[in-house]
Design a protein around this motif. Structure first.
Motif, mmCIF file in Angstrom:
data_model
loop_
_atom_site.group_PDB
_atom_site.id
_atom_site.type_symbol
_atom_site.label_atom_id
_atom_site.label_comp_id
_atom_site.label_asym_id
_atom_site.label_seq_id
_atom_site.Cartn_x
_atom_site.Cartn_y
_atom_site.Cartn_z
ATOM 1 N N PRO B 184 51.191 36.689 36.165
ATOM 2 C CA PRO B 184 50.731 35.931 37.290
ATOM 3 C C PRO B 184 49.335 35.097 37.057
ATOM 4 O O PRO B 184 48.800 35.416 36.389
ATOM 5 C CB PRO B 184 50.560 36.790 38.623
ATOM 6 N N ASP B 185 49.437 34.247 37.929
ATOM 7 C CA ASP B 185 47.982 33.260 38.074
ATOM 8 C C ASP B 185 46.663 34.081 38.070
ATOM 9 O O ASP B 185 45.782 34.000 37.304
ATOM 10 C CB ASP B 185 47.988 32.371 39.000
ATOM 11 N N GLU B 186 46.833 35.191 38.816
ATOM 12 C CA GLU B 186 45.531 36.072 38.933
ATOM 13 C C GLU B 186 45.038 36.637 37.494
ATOM 14 O O GLU B 186 43.755 36.530 37.401
ATOM 15 C CB GLU B 186 45.832 36.977 40.151
ATOM 16 N N VAL B 187 46.057 37.066 37.029
ATOM 17 C CA VAL B 187 45.792 37.724 35.609
ATOM 18 C C VAL B 187 45.185 36.684 34.567
ATOM 19 O O VAL B 187 44.062 36.733 34.083
ATOM 20 C CB VAL B 187 46.905 38.176 34.882
ATOM 21 N N VAL B 188 45.811 35.695 34.537
ATOM 22 C CA VAL B 188 45.495 34.313 33.533
ATOM 23 C C VAL B 188 43.955 33.827 34.183
ATOM 24 O O VAL B 188 43.120 33.774 33.559
ATOM 25 C CB VAL B 188 46.256 33.011 33.864
ATOM 26 N N ASN B 189 43.565 33.840 35.461
ATOM 27 C CA ASN B 189 42.472 33.666 36.020
ATOM 28 C C ASN B 189 41.306 34.503 35.508
ATOM 29 O O ASN B 189 40.371 34.267 35.270
ATOM 30 C CB ASN B 189 42.478 33.262 37.421
ATOM 31 N N ALA B 190 41.725 35.839 35.631
ATOM 32 C CA ALA B 190 40.791 36.941 35.388
ATOM 33 C C ALA B 190 40.246 36.507 34.041
ATOM 34 O O ALA B 190 38.976 36.721 33.493
ATOM 35 C CB ALA B 190 41.252 38.271 35.677
ATOM 36 N N TYR B 191 41.276 36.475 32.971
ATOM 37 C CA TYR B 191 41.009 36.059 31.607
ATOM 38 C C TYR B 191 40.072 34.907 31.449
ATOM 39 O O TYR B 191 39.005 34.852 30.736
ATOM 40 C CB TYR B 191 42.250 36.151 30.674
ATOM 41 N N ALA B 192 40.512 33.734 32.126
ATOM 42 C CA ALA B 192 39.834 32.611 31.929
ATOM 43 C C ALA B 192 38.592 32.661 32.504
ATOM 44 O O ALA B 192 37.533 31.996 31.821
ATOM 45 C CB ALA B 192 40.526 31.433 32.653
ATOM 46 N N THR B 193 37.911 33.270 33.469
ATOM 47 C CA THR B 193 36.824 33.283 34.098
ATOM 48 C C THR B 193 35.901 34.521 33.095
ATOM 49 O O THR B 193 34.799 33.950 32.867
ATOM 50 C CB THR B 193 36.928 34.259 35.274
ATOM 51 N N GLN B 194 36.673 35.298 32.551
ATOM 52 C CA GLN B 194 35.693 36.375 31.531
ATOM 53 C C GLN B 194 35.439 35.156 30.280
ATOM 54 O O GLN B 194 34.275 35.541 29.898
ATOM 55 C CB GLN B 194 36.578 37.391 31.224
ATOM 56 N N TYR B 195 36.336 34.659 29.894
ATOM 57 C CA TYR B 195 35.987 33.743 28.574
ATOM 58 C C TYR B 195 34.908 32.572 28.974
ATOM 59 O O TYR B 195 33.951 32.584 28.253
ATOM 60 C CB TYR B 195 37.490 33.071 28.167
ATOM 61 N N ALA B 196 35.115 32.113 30.214
ATOM 62 C CA ALA B 196 34.116 31.051 30.544
ATOM 63 C C ALA B 196 32.698 31.556 30.487
ATOM 64 O O ALA B 196 31.702 31.089 30.021
ATOM 65 C CB ALA B 196 34.444 30.522 32.071
#
Lengths: 364, 364
Positions: B184-196
């Motif tokens: 789900p988007d929430e998981v993708v976003n958690a990854y993307a935020t950590q990466y950023a």
């Protein structure tokens, strides 16, 4: 340019890891030297290091430990150097908001266990750390890039054993010995010549790598003039090892030829020899060169636990070299014999003597 | 001042040594990336690196490979960079007798096998080598000391797994998955935020460490916009691993909870995401940012030997991480299953796609 270090075949480094016979767990003698020299280094920095000159061309102070092994001694020594430089900085400058950054290069032979060194770096260190593999008998750093060289108990190591020691037709053939204790002058001279060559290369390389005004502090075993080498601490340690090997050869556990062809790649110079080599190089002002005590006293070595610790110290430093020559099967027996001989040795003649050289040089 | 790298708990590095499952023997994919990018790097240096600016304040060019692992790829890449700089030097200068010296810093996590790296350094290298242990998510070098940063297939590694993935009460709880494929988007976003966050720290640290006019070349997995992540090469490699683990959980060989709590600390950004992060940092001119092919073609991965090699590649990179979480007993079976799945996979959808980002930045 350079990196000529890579052309010299390298000897083996100290025992790595953190096991029973590791350098990390058996380097208390070096630890005593670090402690004993702490104040002297602080004084040298306070009195002789001009930070205004160093920081006129760099915002970073670059420090090297030459022959650092795997710690913990190197970390204590570096911490002391940095704290001393920071004190000097506060004395020389008013604006302490523009403090310099420190970059520390830990150097030892390529076979040194850098993995152990890196994993035991102090977590809260106030410096950027790097490891530099390669022999100090050659260039290790770019020109004019280093501000402070430090070396403790490393410069007595030769880049190689003098070749003539192995030549049966040479007067320097070192039959029945593993070093130059009680050896004819030819053997001693072969060692001394090899050592002088190595130190010339060392000083030449460091002179190129250091900035003008940079400081080199070197602590290493030295032979007080007039005292037989066999009666110094280092000499005695090696003589007992030789005697253990000769006993085993007599009993046929190793061959005589094996002992004949094994020679320790180490030399312990006198103050006068070192003085001459630095003067011949000509790139350094000698700020201090004095014989000191290694910080281990007769009363300490007289205890059984200290005796055992010294045996472990020798094993950590030489095991790899001995295994390479004699094989691993004989090692336990060799060090059991060595330990027994050490127990019977008259310790009172030993380490209270001033058998270390403390040298402070400034790059002209 | 610094060394903040030491405050970040570090993940495990690649497999060390030179054994069957080592990175040294299983890094051909990175090798293809090195080869594929060789010319591009040469062009970037020829067109965009101004040596007159760099050498106005230093006689030494300092180069870093960020996330170097143990070789041999890092040595090939560094050689190419140095040769390209030397060509540029000859083009920019008449007097080639005053050539600069090079100092190369090989950086990777403290758990990287620096002993193997050091012992395989090219013997005739024309540079001074140093190893720098520590996470690139933090400071590694003194201010204004580095002229060239290089990184190949390393920046997709996160400093840590986003915490919310493990929180059963969070919409980002990553149950039944080890990554964000089909999540789900929430998981993708958690990854993307950590990466950023990680890249912001990375760029901030490199900006401080670089001299004005210095160049950073970075190559890393990227997600072409509009293509589902699971259909990219990296995505597929991870999905097959996930599927292998889920199969073993179904058979009770590992627990479901173990799979739920395992998440790969990696993220594959799009060009747009990276562009935004560099612009937000503001310290760099973007000279080039383009999607490229990793240099491995569908026809190559279609062969059985290449398939096996890719499985070994994944094992070399992830084995330590998997062992730490699942234990060593399951590893052989896991990779046997993985290999089977890989054989059945439709390779034609894979690596011909442009799934790598090639980025050239110049420090303002």
């Amino acid at each position: 340019m350079g990196a000529s270090a890579t052309t010299t075949p390298e000897l083996d480094a100290m025992n790595g890891g953190d096991g029973r016979f590791s350098y990390a767990k058996n380097s208390f003698l070096q630890g005593h030297s670090v402690n004993a020299s702490k104040e002297k280094i602080g004084e040298a920095i306070a009195e002789k290091l001009d930070l205004k000159i160093l920081l006129s061309t760099s915002k970073t102070i670059r420090i090297v430990d030459v022959g650092c092994s795997v710690g913990p001694n190197t970390f204590l020594a570096i911490q002391n150097i940095i704290e001393s430089i920071e004190r000097k900085y506060q004395a020389q400058y008013l604006n302490i908001n523009q403090k310099p950054e420190f970059q520390v290069f830990f150097n030892d032979l390529t076979s040194n266990d850098f993995n152990t060194l890196f994993s035991s770096l102090p977590p809260n260190r106030q410096y950027f750390a790097a490891g530099v593999p390669g022999s100090f008998h050659g260039r290790l750093f770019p020109e004019g890039s280093i501000h402070f060289f430090y070396s403790c108990i490393a410069l007595h190591i030769l880049s190689k054993v003098p070749e003539e020691l192995l030549d049966m037709n040479s007067p320097s053939w070192n039959k029945g010995r593993i070093h130059y204790i009680n050896a004819p002058d030819e053997v001693v001279n072969a060692y001394a010549t090899q050592y002088a060559k190595g130190i010339e290369i060392f000083l030449d390389a460091r002179a190129k790598e250091m900035v003008s005004g940079g400081m080199a502090v070197m602590i290493f075993p030295a032979n007080p003039t007039g005292i037989p080498y066999s009666q110094t601490f280092t000499g005695a340690m090696f003589e007992l090892l030789e005697s253990s090997l000769l006993d085993m050869a007599k009993e046929g556990k190793i061959s005589e030829a094996q002992v004949d062809s094994f020679n320790l790649p180490m030399y312990v110079p006198s103050l006068e020899e070192m003085m001459e080599l630095v003067q011949k190089n000509g790139c350094f002002d000698i700020e201090k060169m004095e014989l000191t005590s290694p910080g281990v006293h007769a009363s300490m070595t007289n205890t059984s636990s200290m005796g055992k610790a010294i045996v472990m110290h020798v094993r950590a430093g030489m095991e790899r070299m001995l295994i390479q020559h004699f094989g691993s099967e004989i090692i336990d027996e060799l060090f059991n014999r060595y330990a027994k001989k050490f127990e019977e040795f008259p310790h009172h003649v030993l380490p209270s003597k001033k058998v270390q050289l403390f040298v402070v040089l400034i790059r002209k």
